[in-house]
Design a protein around this motif. Structure first.
Motif, PDB file in Angstrom:
ATOM      1  N   LEU A   1       0.844  -1.198   0.000  1.00  0.00           N
ATOM      2  CA  LEU A   1       0.000   0.000   0.000  1.00  0.00           C
ATOM      3  C   LEU A   1       0.879   1.247   0.000  1.00  0.00           C
ATOM      4  CD1 LEU A   1      -2.874   1.132   0.142  1.00  0.00           C
ATOM      5  CD2 LEU A   1      -2.711   1.035   2.638  1.00  0.00           C
ATOM      6  N   SER A   2       0.664   2.108  -0.992  1.00  0.00           N
ATOM      7  CA  SER A   2       1.494   3.306  -1.083  1.00  0.00           C
ATOM      8  C   SER A   2       0.686   4.465  -1.655  1.00  0.00           C
ATOM      9  CB  SER A   2       2.732   3.020  -1.936  1.00  0.00           C
ATOM     10  OG  SER A   2       3.636   4.098  -1.840  1.00  0.00           O
ATOM     11  N   ILE A   3       1.379   5.522  -2.072  1.00  0.00           N
ATOM     12  CA  ILE A   3       0.692   6.721  -2.559  1.00  0.00           C
ATOM     13  C   ILE A   3       0.970   6.957  -4.038  1.00  0.00           C
ATOM     14  CG2 ILE A   3       0.609   7.809  -0.298  1.00  0.00           C
ATOM     15  CD1 ILE A   3       3.032   9.491  -1.124  1.00  0.00           C
ATOM     16  N   GLY A   4       1.436   5.937  -4.707  1.00  0.00           N
ATOM     17  CA  GLY A   4       1.655   6.024  -6.141  1.00  0.00           C
ATOM     18  C   GLY A   4       1.993   4.631  -6.608  1.00  0.00           C
ATOM     19  N   SER A   5       1.684   4.327  -7.858  1.00  0.00           N
ATOM     20  CA  SER A   5       1.871   2.945  -8.287  1.00  0.00           C
ATOM     21  C   SER A   5       3.322   2.647  -8.670  1.00  0.00           C
ATOM     22  CB  SER A   5       0.927   2.629  -9.448  1.00  0.00           C
ATOM     23  OG  SER A   5       1.111   3.574 -10.478  1.00  0.00           O
ATOM     24  N   GLU A   6       4.099   3.658  -9.017  1.00  0.00           N
ATOM     25  CA  GLU A   6       5.475   3.415  -9.466  1.00  0.00           C
ATOM     26  C   GLU A   6       6.384   3.029  -8.306  1.00  0.00           C
ATOM     27  OE1 GLU A   6       3.846   6.240  -9.452  1.00  0.00           O
ATOM     28  OE2 GLU A   6       3.912   7.282 -11.368  1.00  0.00           O
ATOM     29  N   GLU A   7       7.374   2.218  -8.633  1.00  0.00           N
ATOM     30  CA  GLU A   7       8.433   1.906  -7.675  1.00  0.00           C
ATOM     31  C   GLU A   7       9.074   3.224  -7.246  1.00  0.00           C
ATOM     32  OE1 GLU A   7      11.166  -1.053  -9.069  1.00  0.00           O
ATOM     33  OE2 GLU A   7      12.599  -0.692  -7.455  1.00  0.00           O
ATOM     34  N   GLY A   8       9.368   3.341  -5.970  1.00  0.00           N
ATOM     35  CA  GLY A   8      10.020   4.565  -5.489  1.00  0.00           C
ATOM     36  C   GLY A   8       9.039   5.535  -4.862  1.00  0.00           C
ATOM     37  N   LYS A   9       7.729   5.336  -5.111  1.00  0.00           N
ATOM     38  CA  LYS A   9       6.719   6.179  -4.477  1.00  0.00           C
ATOM     39  C   LYS A   9       6.524   5.721  -3.030  1.00  0.00           C
ATOM     40  CE  LYS A   9       5.043   8.879  -7.793  1.00  0.00           C
ATOM     41  NZ  LYS A   9       4.773  10.317  -7.708  1.00  0.00           N
ATOM     42  N   GLY A  10       6.192   6.645  -2.169  1.00  0.00           N
ATOM     43  CA  GLY A  10       5.866   6.263  -0.800  1.00  0.00           C
ATOM     44  C   GLY A  10       6.814   6.847   0.216  1.00  0.00           C
ATOM     45  N   ASN A  11       6.722   6.324   1.431  1.00  0.00           N
ATOM     46  CA  ASN A  11       7.622   6.800   2.480  1.00  0.00           C
ATOM     47  C   ASN A  11       8.861   5.900   2.538  1.00  0.00           C
ATOM     48  OD1 ASN A  11       6.450   4.546   3.566  1.00  0.00           O
ATOM     49  ND2 ASN A  11       5.351   5.601   5.203  1.00  0.00           N
ATOM     50  N   ARG A  12       9.815   6.289   3.364  1.00  0.00           N
ATOM     51  CA  ARG A  12      11.083   5.543   3.430  1.00  0.00           C
ATOM     52  C   ARG A  12      10.867   4.078   3.761  1.00  0.00           C
ATOM     53  NH1 ARG A  12      13.185  10.364   5.682  1.00  0.00           N
ATOM     54  NH2 ARG A  12      12.500   9.750   7.756  1.00  0.00           N
ATOM     55  N   GLN A  13      10.023   3.852   4.782  1.00  0.00           N
ATOM     56  CA  GLN A  13       9.697   2.497   5.231  1.00  0.00           C
ATOM     57  C   GLN A  13       9.200   1.639   4.059  1.00  0.00           C
ATOM     58  OE1 GLN A  13       5.816   2.478   7.019  1.00  0.00           O
ATOM     59  NE2 GLN A  13       6.505   1.307   8.802  1.00  0.00           N
ATOM     60  N   GLY A  14       8.290   2.200   3.283  1.00  0.00           N
ATOM     61  CA  GLY A  14       7.704   1.471   2.169  1.00  0.00           C
ATOM     62  C   GLY A  14       8.694   1.249   1.035  1.00  0.00           C
ATOM     63  N   GLN A  15       9.531   2.229   0.805  1.00  0.00           N
ATOM     64  CA  GLN A  15      10.512   2.081  -0.277  1.00  0.00           C
ATOM     65  C   GLN A  15      11.481   0.942   0.020  1.00  0.00           C
ATOM     66  OE1 GLN A  15      12.259   5.931  -1.080  1.00  0.00           O
ATOM     67  NE2 GLN A  15      10.245   6.855  -1.388  1.00  0.00           N
ATOM     68  N   GLU A  16      11.867   0.826   1.285  1.00  0.00           N
ATOM     69  CA  GLU A  16      12.754  -0.281   1.657  1.00  0.00           C
ATOM     70  C   GLU A  16      12.008  -1.613   1.597  1.00  0.00           C
ATOM     71  OE1 GLU A  16      14.899   0.434   5.340  1.00  0.00           O
ATOM     72  OE2 GLU A  16      15.029   2.564   4.840  1.00  0.00           O
ATOM     73  N   ALA A  17      10.755  -1.601   2.061  1.00  0.00           N
ATOM     74  CA  ALA A  17       9.958  -2.829   2.016  1.00  0.00           C
ATOM     75  C   ALA A  17       9.776  -3.304   0.578  1.00  0.00           C
ATOM     76  CB  ALA A  17       8.598  -2.594   2.677  1.00  0.00           C
ATOM     77  N   TYR A  18       9.586  -2.349  -0.323  1.00  0.00           N
ATOM     78  CA  TYR A  18       9.410  -2.667  -1.745  1.00  0.00           C
ATOM     79  C   TYR A  18      10.573  -3.517  -2.257  1.00  0.00           C
ATOM     80  CZ  TYR A  18       8.010  -1.804  -6.624  1.00  0.00           C
ATOM     81  OH  TYR A  18       7.593  -1.947  -7.928  1.00  0.00           O
ATOM     82  N   GLN A  19      11.795  -3.094  -1.912  1.00  0.00           N
ATOM     83  CA  GLN A  19      12.979  -3.812  -2.387  1.00  0.00           C
ATOM     84  C   GLN A  19      13.012  -5.242  -1.841  1.00  0.00           C
ATOM     85  OE1 GLN A  19      14.720  -2.623  -4.852  1.00  0.00           O
ATOM     86  NE2 GLN A  19      13.412  -0.787  -4.734  1.00  0.00           N
ATOM     87  N   LEU A  20      12.664  -5.396  -0.573  1.00  0.00           N
ATOM     88  CA  LEU A  20      12.648  -6.740   0.017  1.00  0.00           C
ATOM     89  C   LEU A  20      11.538  -7.601  -0.587  1.00  0.00           C
ATOM     90  CD1 LEU A  20      13.319  -6.178   3.838  1.00  0.00           C
ATOM     91  CD2 LEU A  20      14.950  -6.624   1.999  1.00  0.00           C
ATOM     92  N   LEU A  21      10.384  -6.997  -0.819  1.00  0.00           N
ATOM     93  CA  LEU A  21       9.260  -7.758  -1.376  1.00  0.00           C
ATOM     94  C   LEU A  21       9.580  -8.249  -2.787  1.00  0.00           C
ATOM     95  CD1 LEU A  21       6.341  -5.574   0.003  1.00  0.00           C
ATOM     96  CD2 LEU A  21       6.629  -8.027   0.432  1.00  0.00           C
ATOM     97  N   LYS A  22      10.309  -7.418  -3.534  1.00  0.00           N
ATOM     98  CA  LYS A  22      10.672  -7.787  -4.908  1.00  0.00           C
ATOM     99  C   LYS A  22      11.456  -9.096  -4.960  1.00  0.00           C
ATOM    100  CE  LYS A  22      12.940  -4.668  -7.303  1.00  0.00           C
ATOM    101  NZ  LYS A  22      13.382  -3.562  -8.204  1.00  0.00           N
TER     102      LYS A  22
END
Lengths: 337, 337
Positions: A187-208
């Motif tokens: 869950l973030s505030i934009g669909s593109e990778e890199g959108k969101g807060n710091r916490q989410g951006q790091e989580a994105y990389q791990l989820l990938k």
């Protein structure tokens, strides 16, 4: 969905008869209904005399309903951790212990939520790597195939916790929705990778690189769009969303009732407002949700639940047992990178 | 509400005629309606020939509608900051510059939101201590006296930013709701002090001694309960809530339309679904929201808006000017500790 087809043993549920605003009367009533309608065995946990008197008001002689006595329970205003320390035989703790000892396969409590979580954590224990119980479920029936994790107690989450939420949500979607390969989104505030807060951006990389079926970010509207089967977020956000949905449900139902009054027969108005509330409130529909990440089934329902809510919560517990939710969660947690 | 009663000069609004999915046709149409119905003067910013051709399709000869020519505008897919750097005469930037130069009192753009924010920040400038424009407004008409700040771009906020949001929201509630002493609350997951995430716990302490009318934490359901006049949250949470509301509005309207079909005349069904959407979506009701914390009125509307949305956004701009929103925000920011 891996259902047990080998044996037709009934699921045995320990119900905290003293949990919730209408305990024990509505819990006992809901348990009787569940025993009759869903073919579960029930152990009611609470003061024996009181529960026996409640049971006597129901036609339940032919049902499998036992009482497990304890006269300790949490009262309004008590701090849950302190209460559980002071009163080890508190009804919710005893219900959890029956599961831990293998005397029941699931525990159900209609609150206090905090106490249920602590009892689950202390007595059932957290799964490998999990700090505290995780709240997950399908809060909005408008998107009946979207599990949201964490809905609850985990705030200030590490990126690693997001991956755990994703694994637990995947297990939930596999077991309770019967999906083979559930999609997972952040869950973030934009669909593109890199959108969101710091916490989410790091989580994105791990989820990938988690090995899960990660499809990227989704936005607020996707909570009800069906875009993903599992949406992960910090419990701070999840809790606010859950309660926002509850608040909206109440005000929209009031609006609908007022606007339709005089336009439609009152039974029809009532049917529509009920339907609206069931789509917006997890509790109205399924009674409660299983705590995720703990080593035993513990379903926590809403404190305001009446008998029908209790019956539904017991039904959720049965479904969690029969679909092997615990084992599946452990498998999914073992798989993530 | 401090309305200008000394002089009855018309408010002059610079409208970015090239912003939004239906630009310029719907922007011009909405501007014509606003000029006629609200007595505002309009400067349409965009390619002169194109706008003149659009204007010719309306009966607008008696209205105060000027054209300010520019042939630069942002096209679909352009990165807003890069586009504004490359094309300084981009329509939204020119509209902001007209405000900055005192040739208009407010700018209105129906998106791109990111570009409008950057134009506001670069050209109008942020107020003392404010990093970037703040999004605030009343997203849910179900709680028509509850301003939520930040709805937008500020994520990973410092506790200090929450106090700024509270001051800006207080100014908004004073000016646009006419409230003397608006209550301010912090969005959290429990009403007691100490509940929430680290960010919120620190913000709580600053809000307590801010001098604002701080009433403590509120929870998700209070977003529509009317419990507080200003609710502050991180823009990450605010953005998700805003879009969740939009998503819910769409699926609930669809549900209502389907369920009422056959039960009520179709005009009545349409009236009810419109009403539902107007309660849930800020854009449907007021067209757009003024950016907070910038030194000039800039209203940003939804890209999908048609003429009626444009007209409403211009109405919001007029109201912000007449109620002295900019001066009041500066006063409130100067007061906080």
């Amino acid at each position: 969905m891996k259902m047990d087809t080998r044996e037709h043993k009934q699921v045995r549920v320990a119900a905290d008869a003293m949990g919730g605003d209408y305990a024990p009367a509505e819990v006992v009533k809901g348990a009787v209904q569940a025993a009759r309608n869903q073919g579960v065995e029930i152990i009611l946990v609470g003061p024996e005399e009181w529960l026996r008197a409640e049971l006597a008001t129901h036609d339940a002689a032919d049902l499998s309903l036992d009482i497990h006595h304890t006269d300790q329970f949490i009262v309004e205003g008590e701090h849950p951790a302190a209460a559980l320390r002071k009163k080890p035989q508190t009804s919710v703790a005893v219900a959890a212990r029956l599961v831990q000892e293998g005397r029941a396969e699931a525990a159900v409590s209609m609150g206090h939520t905090g106490a249920s979580m602590i009892a689950a954590q202390w007595i059932l224990g957290s799964m490998e790597g999990i700090d505290r119980p995780v709240g997950g479920g399908i809060p909005f029936a408008l998107a009946p195939q979207t599990v949201i994790v964490d809905l609850g107690p985990n705030v200030d989450c590490s990126p690693r916790q997001f991956v755990q939420f994703a694994a637990l949500g995947t297990a939930y979607a596999r077991c309770l929705l019967g999906l083979d390969n559930p999609t997972v989104a952040l869950l973030s505030i934009g669909s593109e990778e890199g959108k969101g807060n710091r916490q989410g951006q790091e989580a994105y990389q791990l989820l990938k690189k988690s090995g899960l079926n990660f499809i990227g970010n989704v936005e607020g509207w996707d909570l009800v769009s069906g875009q993903a089967n599992v949406i992960v977020c910090d419990g701070f956000v999840g809790n606010i969303l859950l309660k926002f949905g509850e608040g909206l449900s109440a005000v929209l139902a009031r609006w609908l009732r007022e606007r339709l009054a005089g336009l439609l027969p009152s039974t029809e108005v009532q049917r529509l407002t009920n339907e609206l509330q069931e789509m917006m409130e997890i509790e109205k529909r399924i009674g409660g949700g299983a705590l995720l990440g703990v080593k035993g089934v513990m379903v926590v329902g809403h404190g305001r639940s009446r008998a029908s809510g209790v019956e539904k919560a017991i039904g959720q517990a049965k479904l969690a047992v029969e679909s092997h939710l615990i084992e599946t969660m452990e498998e999914e947690l073992a798989k993530i990178q």
